[in-house]
Each structure stands twice: as C-alpha cells, then as structure tokens.
Design a protein around this motif. Structure first.
Motif, PDB file in Angstrom:
ATOM      1  N   ALA A 394      -2.593   5.393  -8.172  1.00 26.93           N
ATOM      2  CA  ALA A 394      -3.964   5.261  -7.657  1.00 26.93           C
ATOM      3  C   ALA A 394      -4.112   3.874  -7.044  1.00 26.93           C
ATOM      4  N   LYS A 395      -4.431   3.840  -5.753  1.00 26.15           N
ATOM      5  CA  LYS A 395      -4.477   2.565  -5.037  1.00 26.15           C
ATOM      6  C   LYS A 395      -5.801   2.419  -4.305  1.00 26.15           C
ATOM      7  N   ARG A 396      -6.465   1.279  -4.517  1.00 19.13           N
ATOM      8  CA  ARG A 396      -7.657   0.939  -3.760  1.00 19.13           C
ATOM      9  C   ARG A 396      -7.235   0.427  -2.388  1.00 19.13           C
ATOM     10  N   LEU A 397      -7.722   1.099  -1.330  1.00 18.87           N
ATOM     11  CA  LEU A 397      -7.210   0.820   0.008  1.00 18.87           C
ATOM     12  C   LEU A 397      -7.642  -0.535   0.533  1.00 18.87           C
ATOM     13  N   ASP A 398      -8.765  -1.085   0.053  1.00 22.16           N
ATOM     14  CA  ASP A 398      -9.202  -2.376   0.572  1.00 22.16           C
ATOM     15  C   ASP A 398      -8.596  -3.526  -0.220  1.00 22.16           C
ATOM     16  N   GLY A 433     -12.981  -0.644  -1.985  1.00 18.25           N
ATOM     17  CA  GLY A 433     -12.562   0.294  -0.957  1.00 18.25           C
ATOM     18  C   GLY A 433     -12.314   1.686  -1.508  1.00 18.25           C
ATOM     19  N   LYS A 434     -11.874   2.595  -0.640  1.00 18.34           N
ATOM     20  CA  LYS A 434     -11.586   3.970  -1.048  1.00 18.34           C
ATOM     21  C   LYS A 434     -10.393   3.999  -2.011  1.00 18.34           C
ATOM     22  N   LEU A 435     -10.339   5.074  -2.793  1.00 12.55           N
ATOM     23  CA  LEU A 435      -9.256   5.224  -3.768  1.00 12.55           C
ATOM     24  C   LEU A 435      -8.310   6.323  -3.300  1.00 12.55           C
ATOM     25  N   GLN A 436      -7.070   5.941  -3.003  1.00 18.25           N
ATOM     26  CA  GLN A 436      -6.046   6.910  -2.598  1.00 18.25           C
ATOM     27  C   GLN A 436      -5.183   7.248  -3.805  1.00 18.25           C
ATOM     28  N   ILE A 452      -4.662  12.534  -2.107  1.00 15.97           N
ATOM     29  CA  ILE A 452      -6.095  12.771  -1.969  1.00 15.97           C
ATOM     30  C   ILE A 452      -6.796  11.426  -1.943  1.00 15.97           C
ATOM     31  N   THR A 453      -7.828  11.315  -1.125  1.00 12.77           N
ATOM     32  CA  THR A 453      -8.604  10.079  -1.023  1.00 12.77           C
ATOM     33  C   THR A 453     -10.002  10.324  -1.559  1.00 12.77           C
ATOM     34  N   LEU A 454     -10.428   9.511  -2.525  1.00 15.48           N
ATOM     35  CA  LEU A 454     -11.750   9.639  -3.122  1.00 15.48           C
ATOM     36  C   LEU A 454     -12.687   8.582  -2.549  1.00 15.48           C
ATOM     37  N   CYS A 455     -13.945   8.984  -2.365  1.00 12.34           N
ATOM     38  CA  CYS A 455     -14.941   8.098  -1.766  1.00 12.34           C
ATOM     39  C   CYS A 455     -16.139   7.961  -2.700  1.00 12.34           C
ATOM     40  N   GLY A 456     -16.856   6.894  -2.539  1.00 14.15           N
ATOM     41  CA  GLY A 456     -18.062   6.680  -3.332  1.00 14.15           C
ATOM     42  C   GLY A 456     -18.547   5.254  -3.181  1.00 14.15           C
TER      43      GLY A 456
END
Length: 679
Positions: A394-398, A433-436, A452-456
């Motif tokens: 699980a990686k935070r894109l920002d 940032g988004k979570l990939q 999968i990319t999670l947003c919120g």
C-alpha cells in the motif's frame, strides 16, 4: 443637511419582497443600462415583438397602458419636475448569481415599467417581466434553482406552489409575487401594493396574454417555437440549422466544445505485449491540432499531443506477470481553456494464471473511516483458490509512504482486512495523496496480480462528494469565503460561501430614532460593501433570537445593530432587556437559535445539508457550539445607548480581533461614535 425622508421606512417592507426575489433569481431588474445590441442569444425580431405584445396587452388589462405618463415634483429642496411613462424595457442581458458574483448567461429580459406616486414621491416599479432563455432546458434549470432556493427561504415567506400546471414560486402572505416557467420562458408578476392589484391577478393577466399571442401553450404546455434539428435550440434563434444528432451545441445552435475518441489497435492482448492506444480530438466537428491528451490505464498515465489532423497515440506496455483480465483506458483532452473527456475503452489480456480482485465497501472515504477490503483469488476456471499467498503493498502516491502486508486466502479464496483512512494513531489527519494498493497472489508457482487506487479526504484532489465540512483537507475555502452550509449563497459543491454582513433595526425604535439613525444606517451599509462583504437587506428585529440565528452562521462576519442598550452600569448587549433577564445571554441565544428555523443547525439538518446530516452531525454540532462560544465577527457597528461603556460586547463578538463602532453614553445626547479595535 439631513433630509427627513420618512417614506423610505414605509416602503421598506413592500420593496423588500421585490428586492429579495430579484436577488434570488438574478432577473436583471436592477440592470441600469439597456443593452439592446449586446444581448447574448436574444430572441429573433419576430419573437421579440410577440414578447413586447404580451407585456403590453397584459399591462393594459390591468390598467397600465404603455405611453401613459405621470408628471410630478418630488419633495426635495430645489427639485425640478420629472416625468415617468409606462414603457417596455428590453432586451436586457440575462444574469444569474453564482456565489457572490453576477454573471451574464444566454438569454434576455423584458419588463413592463410602471410609474406611481406614493406619499408625495414619484417611483417606478416592475410589475410584469418575461425572461427568454435559448432552450427550454435552460429555463427549466433556472426555475428549478429558484424553487430550491425558495424552499430554503420559507422563513422569509417564500413558498412553492402550482400555477397552470407548472411549479411556481410565491412570496408573502398575502402573496406579493408569482414566478413560473413555461417553454423556454420564465414569467414574473411582482406588483407593488401601490399599483392596486394582486400578484395573482397580474400573473393571470400575463399568462392569458402569453397563451393568446402564441408565446406558450395553455395549461403549462411547452413553448410553440419548433426545433427542427432537435438540438435543443429553437428555430427562431438557431444559427446553425440541420445540426447532426448528438452534436453538442452552444446557445446559438452551433457545434461547440472539445470531443475526444479513444481505441486500441486490438481488443485482446497477451502479457508482455504493447497496447497501442489512439484517437482523435475535434472541436465542433473540426480536428484540433496541438491538443494535450492524457491517457489513464488503471492509474498509469501517458500523454501526447495531437497532430495536424487531430490524431494522437500512446503506447502501454502490459507486464509479463500481469494477473488482470481486462483494462479500462480513459482519455482526457485539453486545448487552451477547453477540456473534454471520452467514454472509456476496455481491452483484455489472456493467458492469466490466477485472477485477483479486490473490492471495498465504499469508493470514497472521509478521515477516520474504516476501510473494509475483500480480496478474492480464482484460477483460470473461475474456481476459488485457498491458501494462496498474498503480498500487499500500500503506497501513498503523494508522500511515497509505503506499508507491506502478508496474508493468505481462506477456503473460499478470500481474505478480508481493514484499516483506518487518513489518520495516525493519535487521530490526526494525514494528507498524503491517493492510496495505491498492489496485490500479488501466488500458489504452486502460479501468480496473479491486481492494482486498485483508493480515494478520499487527504488525497489532495477534490471530488464532487467532498466539501469543506466533511473534507477540509481537500476543500479549502478561498480567502474571502467561509465554510458554511447554511449560507444561501454557498457553492453547493464546496459549501463555501461569501462573508456576510447584516444590518438589524429594532422594531422598538420610534420614528424619530429611525430618522435620527438613517445616516448611520447608510454609512454602515457603504462601509460593509467597501470591506468586501455580501450585504443583505435591512432586517427588522424584536428579540435577541432574531439576531442570534444569523450569529449562529459561520459566514456572518459583520453586523450593524440599531436599537436600544442598557442603562449605565449594566453590560451593554443587543436587545438588552430580553437578552439579559434571568441570566439569558447572547451566547445562550445563539446556541438556542442555531437549532430553530433559520439557524445554522436547523438549516443544515432539514435543508441544504440534510443528505449528509447523519454522517456529519457531530462535526456540525461542534461548529455550532464553537460559533456560540466565539462568533469571531470581523466588524461590528452598534448604534445603541451605552454600547461602548465597556468592552464586554466588543470582546465577545470580535474575540479574534476586528473593528467595533459604538457610542459612549445615551443617544441622542452627548454620546459620540467611537471606533475601537479588538487586538
């Protein structure tokens, strides 16, 4: 010299209804300049002649004949005789209020102007008006907006009813105005009491004239002007007839806007192959050279520019160990200040080992939400795979922060796990940032994977689901706006609204006191406008709760009060007699009024924020209590006896600092206006 213009007070109530409805629907009634040669999407000459005929005949039926004039001298020293005549004004550019600004929209306004004399003064009123939109959909959108705003202003006397088969908005009891839509037109009857008719009589006369002259069909039917090419633009203003079906057009009926297509060179690929993604960008049917195109494939992004024919292409390499059966590719094009998105295109990948999928309970999360994930693993025959090893990254894109996890599937080929969205162990919001989430499943040397990319909230990207209440991390209001879902001028997507200023006038003031305060009232309004606030019409109050409901709203940043204060030695308050008896305080009044009609919590729960009330009740109640504890006004102008004999009122209203105008001593008398600052 101060002019004792008593008529302004007697006309305030009758004119307030007109002013408020004009502010709501953006009718252009207050437009001072006739713009007959600069109106966007104005009706054709023949259609304009029909509109003018409708207004003329409706006015005549009510006794307002075009060409009738009134000569009069207003009671002002040195005044000269003036003449006003009944006439049709228009076409005027149609306006709408968006946030705290007025913007031009396609369409035109026509209005009947009628002079009358009241208490020795010659005035001019607008009892009848017609707003012509380029399409019936635009007219319907405008009336829907009016209906929605009227629903939120029932405390001001607005109501939604039915008029000849169409929804209509009325104001007042008895009804002082009627507004409705039919075809691509809106109609409005706003007769002042001085014009000796009722709003419904005026509305009926306007409706009958419109039907009789063929402007609309009877019983709430649609407009009679044909639309031969079915592009939504009536033939009388369609400058591009024969538009192909499905083409986006502007208010003149001509093709407009970017469009972008997307496809791949084939629909099925093998792992390790390269997919060629290509398409075309056009504007109104013509190819666009130099457009910027971004292609998204499951979080991977590629970019390209269009050639002279509007074509573009990007290449996507499919990983050799991929476990995903299909991909969705989406293109977004931009050119200058125009953007346009295509429908998505799906392509497939064959020869897969394990099929891995992950689902979540929601597609968007707020800070502190629990994210529930379900991973499923199946073989090529679509059968569950038990005891498969799962490696999760699980990686935070920002921020780049990464977490690695390991699990195995159960007998159903599933694994369920959960985590808290966007929050550290102390409960502090994390903006990263988004979570990939990358998942690799393996068993017996056979692999599969998915991403999968999670947003919120905290993903640094505002979505339609987010606003400044539930997601302040991604929805910061602009410097001149405030997060306030109770504001009638808020942006419905962000809940940010302009800073508001209100002027309160006590109904306990005598006529003399009102006359004596008139210069200060005008000064306060000009002051607040100069400071950049949205200033509402004057509000007559009789009790602290009348003021407290406005103080409960976070967007209220300035007030002026013209009324009575306490005797020396007491704590100067607003509407002091009621406010302090029995230990009753302004803070208590704000807390109580917040839950009552027109207060912050009441509006949030039952009107504009009702759909999110359950999820955000705790946050909103904390906001309401915080507003009572600390109103945090920026400016306050208190025209009342002893309003500055102590700093208690100033320091409460302006706790975080600001300017306070008050009077020392008793008014009128030796008291003088003093401006102080709360540091």
């Amino acid at each position: 010299m101060k002019i004792k213009n008593r008529v302004k007070w007697r006309l305030l109530i009758s004119l307030l209804a007109t002013a408020m409805l004009v502010a709501i629907i953006g009718s252009g009634f207050l437009t001072p300049i006739k713009m007959a040669f600069a109106v966007e999407a104005a009706p054709s000459d023949a259609q304009e002649a029909t509109i003018i005929k409708v207004l003329t005949e409706a006015g005549a039926a009510l006794g307002w004949h075009v060409g009738d004039c009134r000569d009069h001298t207003n009671p002002v020293e040195g005044a000269t005789p003036i003449r006003k005549c009944t006439h049709i004004d228009g076409p005027l550019q149609l306006h709408e209020q968006q946030g705290d600004a007025w913007v031009d929209v396609p369409g035109a306004t026509y209005r009947l102007m009628v002079p009358y004399i009241a208490e020795g003064w010659l005035f001019e009123d607008v009892p009848l008006a017609i707003f012509a939109y380029p399409t019936e959909a635009a007219a319907r959108t405008a009336i829907d907006r009016t209906i929605a705003q009227a629903t939120n202003l029932t405390s001001y006397g607005f109501a939604v009813t039915i008029f000849h088969g169409r929804q209509a908005v009325t104001m007042g009891e008895p009804v002082a105005s009627v507004n409705w839509q039919s075809g691509r037109f809106q109609f409005e009857a706003l007769p002042a009491s001085q014009l000796s008719t009722t709003a419904y009589d005026a509305a009926e006369a306007l409706y009958a004239s419109a039907v009789r002259n063929g402007l609309i069909a009877g019983d709430g039917g649609t407009g009679l002007i044909p639309d031969s090419d079915s592009d939504g633009i009536a033939d009388d203003i369609d400058q591009c007839p024969g538009t192909p079906a499905g083409t986006s057009v502007d208010a003149s009926g001509c093709p407009v806007g970017l469009s972008v297509t997307i496809a791949t060179d084939k629909t099925d690929y093998l792992p390790g192959e390269t997919a060629l993604i290509q398409g075309n960008v056009s504007d109104g049917g013509s190819p666009v050279s130099g457009a910027s195109v971004t292609v998204d494939v499951g979080g991977w992004k590629g970019s390209a520019n269009t050639d002279a024919s509007g074509n573009y292409r990007v290449e996507y390499f499919i990983p050799a160990d991929i476990g995903q059966l299909s991909y969705v590719a989406t293109a977004m094009a931009s050119h200058g200040d125009k953007t346009g998105a295509s429908s998505s295109f799906t392509f497939s990948v064959g020869q897969v080992g394990l099929i891995v999928a992950m689902t979540t309970d929601k597609y968007h999360y707020l800070i502190g939400d629990t994210v529930y994930c379900t991973i499923t693993v199946k073989d090529a025959q679509d059968q569950p795979v038990s005891d498969a090893n799962l490696q999760i990254t699980a990686k935070r894109l920002d921020s780049g922060r990464t977490t690695n996890l390991s699990y195995t599937t159960n007998a159903l080929g599933e694994n369920q796990w959960s985590f808290t969205w966007g929050q550290d162990d102390s409960g502090r919001a994390i903006v990263e940032g988004k979570l990939q989430i990358d998942i690799i499943a393996s068993k017996d040397d056979v692999q599969g994977r998915t991403t999968i990319t999670l947003c919120g909230c905290g993903d640094l990207e505002k979505t339609d689901e987010e606003d400044c209440i539930d997601c302040p991390e991604d929805c910061q209001c602009e410097p001149d706006k405030v997060c306030d879902p109770s504001s009638r001028l808020k942006d419905p997507q962000t809940m940010c609204g302009p800073k508001m200023a209100y002027i309160f006038i006590s109904d306990g003031l005598s006529a003399y006191h009102r006359w004596w305060a008139s210069d200060d009232i005008r000064y306060a309004r000009k002051l607040f406008l100069a400071l950049g606030y949205q200033v509402e019409p004057d509000i007559t109050v009789g009790h602290i709760s009348d003021i407290a409901k406005y103080l409960s709203r976070p967007s209220t940043k300035a007030i002026a009060y013209f009324g009575h204060g306490e005797e020396p030695g007491g704590i100067p308050t607003i509407e002091a007699a009621e406010a302090t008896s029995g230990g009753y305080s302004i803070k208590t009044a704000i807390t109580t009024a917040s839950k009552q009609d027109g207060g912050f919590l009441s509006i949030c729960q039952y009107n504009t924020y009702a759909a999110k009330w359950v999820d955000n009740q705790d946050k909103l109640e904390k906001m309401a209590q915080g507003q009572a504890d600390h109103p945090n006004l920026e400016n306050a102008f208190i025209f009342a006896c002893y309003s500055l004999d102590s700093y208690s009122l100033r320091d409460y209203l302006l706790e975080s600092g600001g300017a306070f105008w008050g009077y020392q001593g008793k008014l009128p008398g030796s008291a003088y206006l003093t401006k102080t600052y709360k540091p």
